[in-house]
Design a protein around this motif. Structure first.
Motif, PDB file in Angstrom:
ATOM      1  N   TYR A   1       8.242  13.130  -1.236  1.00  0.00           N
ATOM      2  CA  TYR A   1       8.664  13.768   0.013  1.00  0.00           C
ATOM      3  C   TYR A   1       8.100  15.178   0.069  1.00  0.00           C
ATOM      4  N   VAL A   2       7.480  15.518   1.230  1.00  0.00           N
ATOM      5  CA  VAL A   2       6.926  16.849   1.433  1.00  0.00           C
ATOM      6  C   VAL A   2       7.748  17.552   2.522  1.00  0.00           C
ATOM      7  N   GLU A   3       8.208  18.766   2.210  1.00  0.00           N
ATOM      8  CA  GLU A   3       8.956  19.546   3.197  1.00  0.00           C
ATOM      9  C   GLU A   3       8.428  20.952   3.242  1.00  0.00           C
ATOM     10  N   PRO A   4       8.424  21.576   4.423  1.00  0.00           N
ATOM     11  CA  PRO A   4       8.007  22.977   4.502  1.00  0.00           C
ATOM     12  C   PRO A   4       9.100  23.884   3.990  1.00  0.00           C
ATOM     13  N   LYS A   5       8.692  24.977   3.349  1.00  0.00           N
ATOM     14  CA  LYS A   5       9.683  25.976   2.919  1.00  0.00           C
ATOM     15  C   LYS A   5      10.320  26.615   4.133  1.00  0.00           C
ATOM     16  N   THR A   6      11.614  26.854   4.052  1.00  0.00           N
ATOM     17  CA  THR A   6      12.300  27.535   5.140  1.00  0.00           C
ATOM     18  C   THR A   6      12.348  29.020   4.859  1.00  0.00           C
ATOM     19  N   LYS A   7      12.179  29.819   5.905  1.00  0.00           N
ATOM     20  CA  LYS A   7      12.182  31.271   5.755  1.00  0.00           C
ATOM     21  C   LYS A   7      13.611  31.769   5.615  1.00  0.00           C
TER      22      LYS A   7
ATOM     23  N   ASP B   1       7.955  12.448  10.227  1.00  0.00           N
ATOM     24  CA  ASP B   1       7.983  11.019  10.597  1.00  0.00           C
ATOM     25  C   ASP B   1       6.784  10.260  10.041  1.00  0.00           C
ATOM     26  N   GLN B   2       5.919  10.950   9.320  1.00  0.00           N
ATOM     27  CA  GLN B   2       4.718  10.295   8.773  1.00  0.00           C
ATOM     28  C   GLN B   2       5.030   9.618   7.436  1.00  0.00           C
ATOM     29  N   VAL B   3       4.429   8.453   7.235  1.00  0.00           N
ATOM     30  CA  VAL B   3       4.487   7.757   5.950  1.00  0.00           C
ATOM     31  C   VAL B   3       3.060   7.296   5.620  1.00  0.00           C
TER      32      VAL B   3
ATOM     33  N   LYS C   1      -2.737  18.759   1.200  1.00  0.00           N
ATOM     34  CA  LYS C   1      -2.860  19.835   2.193  1.00  0.00           C
ATOM     35  C   LYS C   1      -3.422  19.337   3.513  1.00  0.00           C
ATOM     36  N   THR C   2      -4.450  18.522   3.482  1.00  0.00           N
ATOM     37  CA  THR C   2      -5.061  18.020   4.716  1.00  0.00           C
ATOM     38  C   THR C   2      -4.120  17.062   5.430  1.00  0.00           C
ATOM     39  N   LEU C   3      -3.395  16.236   4.653  1.00  0.00           N
ATOM     40  CA  LEU C   3      -2.512  15.230   5.253  1.00  0.00           C
ATOM     41  C   LEU C   3      -1.351  15.868   6.003  1.00  0.00           C
TER      42      LEU C   3
END
Length: 425
Positions: A419-425, A353-355, A374-376
């Motif tokens: 757009y930044v998304e976490p990798k899914t396992k 939800d961050q922009v 990385k910090t953001l």
């Protein structure tokens, strides 16, 4: 090793073109064979002579046996005797008179100014079509004598002869098409115009490395003096300082090719300006400084010319400007466009939800951008997926897969989204 002095044409010919030194064959039986005389001959029994003989820098001072020259050189059409020690026109005449098919003769850098050319000797040159007298210091009297006896002469080379004036002959040479008279000291146009009088059929005039200071001649007179001139070289004419001299070239009715490198007039301009301004001033020229002028280049140059003079006071505008305005109309200056690649961009970074709006360097790689984010987003770089979304692209977000790929290769611009998304396992 220095060549011995005082050698004859025939002596050098036999040495250079003997079978031992010149094993070239033009076919069975094509060597020249001369039976030995009863008294014996110093010649080889057989020589392999091409039709083009190059005997430059051999220390030749005289002709040698004329009968031998006639026997060996009946088929020779070109002869280079440059940089020898021939100082007597009579000796040159002995050689040339026994080479009946000679069309090209190079006598450059022989001290022939030390003798007087007599008409009987000049007649020996009658079949020559191309004559080179560079650095021979041949006087104009000698040149005139030769011109009267060479009815088929087409090309004449008179470079490096220290001419400061041109002596005009009473007889025109109608056959001459090309004149090289470079590297002399011809400064006044009154001397150059004499060449037009002497050579009315002249097609090519090479005046490079003289000190011509101006083309001072009425336009209609130029057309009469050089009615057939197709090519002129004014390369390094140290005295040309005026655009009016360039405009004068338009008076030659058949001029197609011009060389103008190294003249003072053009020194203050950039390479692009020089070429375009000259092309625009010479509407009939199809080759400039050795390069063909295409239709596209001519139009670009003429449009450039209009824009170049658009803000110049009317009293300083050249006549050609008004001719081109009639052709193209008055053109606005071209907009200045910075074509350098963008070095940074302001983008929106979206994570959950961050922009966050931020500036990113476009010379960095995907891996370096991940470290910056990385910090953001509080994710390790190894667990981070990035997508670039160009709001004008029709295909949606593009995954930024390769860690070593530079960001500018994605075409990122101000206003784009990452757009930044976490990798899914």
């Amino acid at each position: 090793m220095d060549q011995p002095s005082g050698r004859s044409f025939m002596q050098v010919l036999c040495e250079k073109y003997s079978p031992e030194n010149f094993p070239y064959r033009r076919g069975p039986g094509m060597g020249v064979h001369v039976p030995a005389t009863p008294q014996g001959s110093p010649m080889k029994d057989r020589l392999n002579l091409p039709s083009v003989l190059v005997l430059n820098s051999c220390g030749i001072t005289c002709a040698g046996d004329e009968n031998e020259i006639a026997a060996f050189c009946a088929h020779v059409s070109e002869l280079d005797l440059s940089d020898n020690k021939l100082e007597d026109w009579h000796e040159v005449s002995k050689i040339v008179s026994n080479v009946p098919h000679l069309e090209f003769l190079n006598l450059s850098s022989n001290p022939l100014n030390l003798s007087v050319l007599e008409r009987t000797c000049a007649g020996s040159f009658s079949g020559v079509r191309k004559l080179v007298l560079n650095n021979s210091k041949a006087s104009w009297e000698t040149v005139h004598m030769l011109l009267q006896e060479l009815p088929e002469l087409e090309e004449l080379f008179l470079c490096l002869n220290d001419y400061e004036t041109v002596s005009c002959s009473s007889i025109c040479c109608q056959s001459l098409k090309l004149l090289h008279i470079t590297d002399n000291n011809l400064q006044d146009w009154t001397e150059i115009r004499k060449l037009g009088v002497m050579f009315p059929s002249l097609d090519t005039l090479i005046l490079a490395n003289n000190h011509l200071n101006a083309i001072e001649e009425p336009d209609d007179s130029l057309a009469r003096l050089f009615p057939n001139l197709r090519s002129i070289s004014l390369h390094k004419s140290a005295g040309l300082h005026s655009w009016e001299d360039i405009d004068k070239l338009n008076s030659f009715p058949k001029l197609e090719e011009v060389r103008l490198l190294g003249i003072p007039l053009l020194q203050p301009y950039t390479t692009e300006e020089r070429r375009k301004l000259v092309i625009a001033r010479l509407p009939s020229v199809s080759k400039l400084n050795g390069s063909v002028v295409t239709d596209g280049e001519r139009e670009d140059s003429e449009r450039f010319f209009i824009r170049y003079y658009v803000d110049v006071p009317q009293e300083e505008v050249p006549c050609r400007y008004h001719e081109l305005i009639t052709k193209y109309g008055k053109l606005e200056p071209l907009a200045e466009v910075d074509l350098r690649p963008q070095s940074s961009a302001r983008v929106e970074v979206h994570f959950k939800d961050q922009v966050e709006e931020m500036s990113i360097r476009l010379d960095q790689t995907v891996a370096e951008l991940k470290k910056q984010l990385k910090t953001l987003v509080q994710l390790p770089t190894s667990n981070m997926l990035l997508y670039h979304f160009d709001h004008e692209a029709p295909f949606g977000p593009e995954e930024m897969k390769y860690s070593s790929r530079a960001l500018h290769s994605f075409g990122i611009r101000d206003g784009d989204k990452i757009y930044v998304e976490p990798k899914t396992k």
